[in-house]
Design a protein around this motif. Structure first.
Motif, PDB file in Angstrom:
ATOM      1  N   GLU A 206       0.867  -1.177   0.000  1.00  0.00           N
ATOM      2  CA  GLU A 206       0.000   0.000   0.000  1.00  0.00           C
ATOM      3  C   GLU A 206       0.905   1.229   0.000  1.00  0.00           C
ATOM      4  N   THR A 207       0.748   2.093  -0.979  1.00  0.00           N
ATOM      5  CA  THR A 207       1.621   3.247  -1.129  1.00  0.00           C
ATOM      6  C   THR A 207       0.784   4.514  -1.242  1.00  0.00           C
ATOM      7  N   GLN A 208       1.201   5.557  -0.527  1.00  0.00           N
ATOM      8  CA  GLN A 208       0.559   6.864  -0.614  1.00  0.00           C
ATOM      9  C   GLN A 208       1.611   7.961  -0.651  1.00  0.00           C
ATOM     10  N   PRO A 209       1.366   9.045  -1.381  1.00  0.00           N
ATOM     11  CA  PRO A 209       2.300  10.175  -1.338  1.00  0.00           C
ATOM     12  C   PRO A 209       2.447  10.681   0.096  1.00  0.00           C
ATOM     13  N   ALA A 210       3.682  10.972   0.469  1.00  0.00           N
ATOM     14  CA  ALA A 210       3.947  11.422   1.834  1.00  0.00           C
ATOM     15  C   ALA A 210       3.641  12.907   1.993  1.00  0.00           C
ATOM     16  N   GLN A 211       3.131  13.279   3.165  1.00  0.00           N
ATOM     17  CA  GLN A 211       2.912  14.666   3.505  1.00  0.00           C
ATOM     18  C   GLN A 211       4.197  15.233   4.133  1.00  0.00           C
ATOM     19  N   LEU A 212       4.270  16.538   4.203  1.00  0.00           N
ATOM     20  CA  LEU A 212       5.432  17.154   4.844  1.00  0.00           C
ATOM     21  C   LEU A 212       5.584  16.681   6.284  1.00  0.00           C
ATOM     22  N   SER A 213       4.461  16.476   6.955  1.00  0.00           N
ATOM     23  CA  SER A 213       4.511  16.030   8.346  1.00  0.00           C
ATOM     24  C   SER A 213       5.033  14.612   8.501  1.00  0.00           C
ATOM     25  N   ASP A 214       5.080  13.852   7.396  1.00  0.00           N
ATOM     26  CA  ASP A 214       5.583  12.475   7.448  1.00  0.00           C
ATOM     27  C   ASP A 214       7.105  12.407   7.390  1.00  0.00           C
ATOM     28  N   LEU A 215       7.758  13.487   6.988  1.00  0.00           N
ATOM     29  CA  LEU A 215       9.199  13.450   6.755  1.00  0.00           C
ATOM     30  C   LEU A 215       9.974  13.648   8.056  1.00  0.00           C
TER      31      LEU A 215
END
Length: 422
Positions: A206-215
């Motif tokens: 399962e893949t989703q684009p990361a948000q800035l808060s995920d980095l």
């Protein structure tokens, strides 16, 4: 165009079959027409020539906060090829196919005239071209609606399943989420070498684009996507290569046993969505005869066919070197567009195993009987007599195609082999 006779339109040449190989006449290579013509950074609308590859387009728009909404397994294909095949990605239940994000396209006909087509301006011609395998004319350029992203990274979760039934159950659960989230990309990598109740166990990503808060702290929002300059294509290994029964079995077992479940892994978005682009040597590993990818779609209620197909391949001692299973959402208005609501399974097979063109005809019959179809963009073996059954709107497409190209000057090896232009 006026003096060329019959023409086969070719993009990057990534089709596994003969979709861009000539039947008669000449081949028109579109890869030199590769400019980005305009970009609206507020609306996320880009106008590109047909020879731009999806990878090059992503390299340009991703740092600006936008992404191509649909990516197939490879980003090396051209925009024209993506349109002609109406490609789909791992997020099809929510995002649909590539053509659903095209605002308009310019089509060159055999008399040298250019026409702009859209869902509101000649919709029949527009949808006949999307998925029309390059047989309605030459796609010159297109306007594409991009999707916003915050970073060039992706978050990926991987889980293991222990049977085909469990794999299907997990994919069904995820399909419900995908229908409301076009950013959720899902694919299952199946173990088709282990027989019995474990046949079809797999790894589901399962893949989703990361948000800035995920980095994590210190990680830039735009990963380094520099790619080495294109060199010579990787040559096929001599003889049968390294893909045969024992190596397939070893690789399948190793992939399942040693690739554990993981949650929240951070990857560059392009690496996560197009993993095989990092494996340039994959086709070469199959040796001089190459590979055949057999890909089909079946309705959601036809899940027993998945087991029958896998059982047939295993029982015929043709366990695929790579097998993937994905959810599909509802299709488009394109008469020859591949996706239908249900499942799509793709199996990579050494071509030398297919002793003649009829080896996979048993599978063709299973798929057609279930109301399914094969993927024209990858086909090289299907029984042509089944095409009208697999694509029931074929005659509708043929009528529109004949209006766009009354002299039938656009052709291909695929079109002639499958009698698409009677």
């Amino acid at each position: 165009m006026k003096s060329a006779g019959q023409v086969t339109v070719r993009g990057a040449g990534c089709s596994y079959g003969d979709a861009a190989l000539p039947g008669q006449g000449i081949v028109l290579d579109m890869t030199a027409r590769n400019r980005v013509l305009s970009f609206d950074g507020l609306r996320g609308v880009v106008v590109v020539e047909a020879g731009v590859t999806l990878g090059d387009l992503m390299d340009q728009v991703l740092p600006l906060g936008w992404a191509v909404p649909v990516l197939p397994g490879t980003a090396k294909i051209t925009v024209g090829g993506a349109l002609a095949s109406d490609v789909h990605g791992k997020n099809h239940p929510g995002a649909g196919s590539f053509g659903q994000h095209v605002l308009w396209l310019s089509l060159l006909d055999s008399e040298g005239m250019v026409t702009e087509l859209s869902a509101g301006q000649d919709p029949d011609g527009f949808w006949a071209t999307l998925g029309g395998m390059g047989l309605t004319g030459v796609i010159l350029k297109a306007a594409i609606q991009l999707q916003p992203v915050e970073t060039g990274w992706a978050r990926q979760r991987r889980r293991r399943t222990r049977s085909l039934d469990e794999t299907i159950a997990v994919l069904r659960e995820l399909a419900v989420r995908q229908e409301t989230d076009p950013n959720l990309h899902v694919v299952a990598w199946l173990d088709t070498h282990t027989p019995g109740p474990r046949l079809g166990r797999g790894l589901i990503d399962e893949t989703q684009p990361a948000q800035l808060s995920d980095l994590p702290r210190g990680v830039p929002p735009d990963p380094d996507r520099r790619r080495s300059a294109a060199g010579r294509p990787v040559r096929s290994l001599p003889g049968p290569g390294v893909v045969f029964g024992p190596t397939i079995a070893a690789a399948s077992l190793a992939r399942w046993h040693f690739t554990g479940a993981r949650d929240g892994r951070l990857l560059p978005l392009m690496s996560a969505l197009c993993p095989l682009d990092r494996a340039d040597a994959w086709p070469a590993a199959f040796g001089r005869s190459g590979l055949v990818q057999y890909q089909f779609a079946i309705p959601s209620e036809a899940t027993p066919v998945l087991r029958r197909v896998l059982a047939f391949l295993v029982g015929s001692r043709m366990s695929p070197a790579l097998t993937t299973l994905k959810n599909l959402g509802f299709g488009t208005a394109g008469p020859l567009s591949f996706p239908l609501h249900g499942w799509t399974l793709a199996a990579d097979l050494p071509a030398r195993w297919l002793r003649d063109g009829r080896t996979l005809r048993t599978l063709d019959a299973m798929v057609a009987e279930a109301g399914g179809r094969i993927y024209l963009a990858k086909d090289s073996t299907v029984d042509p007599d089944l095409i009208p059954e697999m694509y029931p709107r074929l005659k509708t497409w043929q009528r529109t195609r004949d209006r766009l190209d009354p002299d039938r000057r656009f052709t291909s090896g695929l079109a002639e082999r499958l009698h698409l232009l009677p």
